[in-house]
Design an enzyme around this catalytic site. Structure first.
Site, PDB file in Angstrom:
ATOM      1  N   ARG A   1       0.827  -1.220   0.000  1.00 30.52           N
ATOM      2  CA  ARG A   1       0.000   0.000   0.000  1.00 30.52           C
ATOM      3  C   ARG A   1       0.860   1.269   0.000  1.00 30.52           C
ATOM      4  O   ARG A   1       0.421   2.311  -0.480  1.00 30.52           O
ATOM      5  CB  ARG A   1      -0.915   0.000   1.217  1.00 30.52           C
TER       6      ARG A   1
ATOM      7  N   ASP B   1     -14.954  11.253   7.005  1.00 34.35           N
ATOM      8  CA  ASP B   1     -13.904  10.221   6.953  1.00 34.35           C
ATOM      9  C   ASP B   1     -12.551  10.904   7.108  1.00 34.35           C
ATOM     10  O   ASP B   1     -12.389  12.077   6.750  1.00 34.35           O
ATOM     11  CB  ASP B   1     -13.968   9.477   5.605  1.00 34.35           C
TER      12      ASP B   1
HETATM   13  C1  LIG Z   1     -14.213  -0.219   5.821  1.00 31.68           C
HETATM   14  S1  LIG Z   1     -14.633   1.485   5.678  1.00 31.68           S
HETATM   15  C2  LIG Z   1     -16.302   1.460   6.247  1.00 31.68           C
HETATM   16  C3  LIG Z   1     -17.223   2.292   5.396  1.00 31.68           C
HETATM   17  C4  LIG Z   1     -18.709   2.245   5.808  1.00 31.68           C
HETATM   18  N1  LIG Z   1     -18.887   2.754   7.135  1.00 31.68           N
HETATM   19  C5  LIG Z   1     -19.272   0.852   5.672  1.00 31.68           C
HETATM   20  O1  LIG Z   1     -19.469   0.178   6.690  1.00 31.68           O
HETATM   21  O2  LIG Z   1     -19.490   0.418   4.547  1.00 31.68           O
HETATM   22  C6  LIG Z   1     -13.773   2.226   7.049  1.00 31.68           C
HETATM   23  C7  LIG Z   1     -13.550   3.712   6.908  1.00 31.68           C
HETATM   24  O3  LIG Z   1     -13.131   4.243   8.172  1.00 31.68           O
HETATM   25  C8  LIG Z   1     -12.226   5.299   7.921  1.00 31.68           C
HETATM   26  N2  LIG Z   1     -11.415   5.583   9.124  1.00 31.68           N
HETATM   27  C9  LIG Z   1     -10.422   4.837   9.656  1.00 31.68           C
HETATM   28  N3  LIG Z   1      -9.889   5.467  10.722  1.00 31.68           N
HETATM   29  C10 LIG Z   1     -10.590   6.616  10.895  1.00 31.68           C
HETATM   30  C11 LIG Z   1     -10.518   7.704  11.829  1.00 31.68           C
HETATM   31  N4  LIG Z   1      -9.623   7.721  12.807  1.00 31.68           N
HETATM   32  N5  LIG Z   1     -11.377   8.727  11.692  1.00 31.68           N
HETATM   33  C12 LIG Z   1     -12.311   8.716  10.684  1.00 31.68           C
HETATM   34  N6  LIG Z   1     -12.415   7.729   9.763  1.00 31.68           N
HETATM   35  C13 LIG Z   1     -11.570   6.689   9.867  1.00 31.68           C
HETATM   36  C14 LIG Z   1     -11.405   4.789   6.750  1.00 31.68           C
HETATM   37  O4  LIG Z   1     -10.759   5.824   6.048  1.00 31.68           O
HETATM   38  C15 LIG Z   1     -12.450   4.051   5.927  1.00 31.68           C
HETATM   39  O5  LIG Z   1     -12.956   4.850   4.870  1.00 31.68           O
END
Ligand SMILES: C[S@@+](CC[C@H](N)C(=O)[O-])C[C@H]1O[C@@H](n2cnc3c(N)ncnc32)[C@H](O)[C@@H]1O
Length: 272
Positions: free
Chosen positions: A32, A141
Site C-alpha cells: 500500500r 472520513d
Molecule cells: C471499511 S470502511 C467502512 C465504510 C462504511 N462505514 C461501511 O461500513 O461500509 C472504514 C472507513 O473508516 C475510515 N477511518 C479509519 N480510521 C478513521 C478515523 N480515525 N477517523 C475517521 N475515519 C476513519 C477509513 O478511512 C475508511 O474509509
C-alpha cells in the site's frame, strides 16, 4: 521493510488515526505504501519512515493514512440496519421533522459515501418530500481521497451492486463513458447529504446532536483503548432516543458502563 521502519510507521499511524497495524500484515502495508515511495522518489522504507516521522513529512502523513485505511463499502451494506432506520424514521424521525424539528444523521467513517446515500434513499422511499424538511445527513472520513470521491456522487456500475434494481433509475442517472457506465446520484439524494474530512480521534466540530450515528466497520481497526474512548463521545453526541449502529464484527465491550444498551444486531440505544 525492516523492523525499525515498521515500528515507526505503526506508531505514527496509531497516533494519527488510531489504526493498528499488525506485523503479520507487513507485506500488505508495504504494497500500500510503495506508491508513496515512488511519488517521493525514495528508495527504501527506512527513508520513508524517517521522512514521514519528521517535521518535513507532516503533509505526507495524510497520504500515508489514506494509503493505509481500508475503504471497502457497499450500498445498503447490512440491510437489517436500514430496516431499523426505516422503523425509527416512521416512529420518531418523521414526526419530529413534520413538527418542524431538526434531524441529524452521521455516517462516521463514511468511505466513498455509499452508506450516507443509502440512508438518504431509505428516508426518501418513505417520505419523498423529506428534502423540504430540516434533515441533514453528514458523512465524514479521515481519508480525503474517499471524501472527495463521495462529494462527486458518481459511482461506476460495479460499485452500485447493493442498490435494489428499482431504485437505481429512480435515484441515479446513468452516464456512459468510454470505459464504463457510471451512475450519478440525483439532486433529490445529493441535497440531503454533505461530506467532510474528520478524524474520529480529533475534536468533532458538529454543534447539533446526532439522532442516528452509523459508525460501521471503522472501530474494527482500533484497539480496545481507542474504542473505549469513543463510546462516551458517541453517547454525548446523541439524544436519548438516538441509535448507534456498529459493523457486524464490532461490539461495545461493556455497553451499560458507557450509557448504552443493545437493541438489535450491533445496534445500541442510550439508557440515559
Ligand atoms: C471499511 S470502511 C467502512 C465504510 C462504511 N462505514 C461501511 O461500513 O461500509 C472504514 C472507513 O473508516 C475510515 N477511518 C479509519 N480510521 C478513521 C478515523 N480515525 N477517523 C475517521 N475515519 C476513519 C477509513 O478511512 C475508511 O474509509
Amino acid at each position: 521493510m525492516d523492523t525499525e521502519s515498521f515500528d515507526a510507521i505503526a506508531k505514527l499511524a496509531y497516533q494519527e488515526s488510531g489504526l493498528q497495524l499488525a506485523v503479520e500484515k507487513t507485506s500488505m502495508i508495504q504494497s500500500r505504501l510503495r506508491h508513496r515511495l515512488k511519488i517521493l522518489d525514495l528508495e527504501s522504507f527506512s527513508q520513508y519512515s524517517a521522512y514521514v516521522c519528521s517535521e518535513k513529512g507532516l503533509a505526507e502523513r495524510r497520504h500515508m493514512i489514506s494509503a493505509l485505511t481500508t475503504n471497502v463499502s457497499h450500498f445498503f451494506r447490512e440491510k437489517h440496519h436500514f430496516d431499523i432506520l426505516e422503523t425509527q424514521a416512521r416512529t420518531t424521525l418523521l414526526p419530529k421533522l413534520r413538527s418542524g424539528g431538526a434531524v441529524r444523521i452521521w455516517s462516521a467513517g463514511c468511505s466513498n459515501g455509499q452508506e450516507a446515500l443509502s440512508i438518504a434513499i431509505t428516508l426518501l422511499e418513505i417520505a419523498p418530500d423529506i428534502g423540504d424538511m430540516n434533515l441533514k445527513i453528514l458523512g465524514t472520513d479521515i481519508d480525503s481521497n474517499v471524501v472527495d470521491f463521495a462529494k462527486t456522487a458518481r459511482y461506476p456500475e460495479r460499485l452500485t451492486s447493493g442498490i435494489p434494481p428499482g431504485l437505481v433509475s429512480k435515484y441515479f442517472g446513468a452516464i456512459d463513458t468510454e470505459s464504463e457506465r457510471v451512475y450519478l446520484a440525483k439532486n433529490t439524494v445529493r441535497s440531503l447529504v454533505s461530506f467532510k474530512e474528520l478524524n474520529l480521534l480529533s475534536e468533532w466540530p458538529m454543534r447539533q446532536r446526532m439522532d442516528i450515528i452509523f459508525c460501521r466497520n471503522v472501530v474494527i481497526y482500533f484497539d480496545q483503548e481507542t474504542q473505549n474512548r469513543l463510546w462516551p463521545r458517541f453517547h454525548r453526541a446523541m439524544p436519548l432516543e438516538g441509535i448507534l449502529f456498529l459493523g457486524h464484527s464490532e461490539r461495545i465491550a461493556d455497553p451499560e458502563n458507557v450509557g448504552f444498551f443493545t437493541d438489535g444486531p450491533t445496534t445500541y440505544r442510550p439508557t440515559r
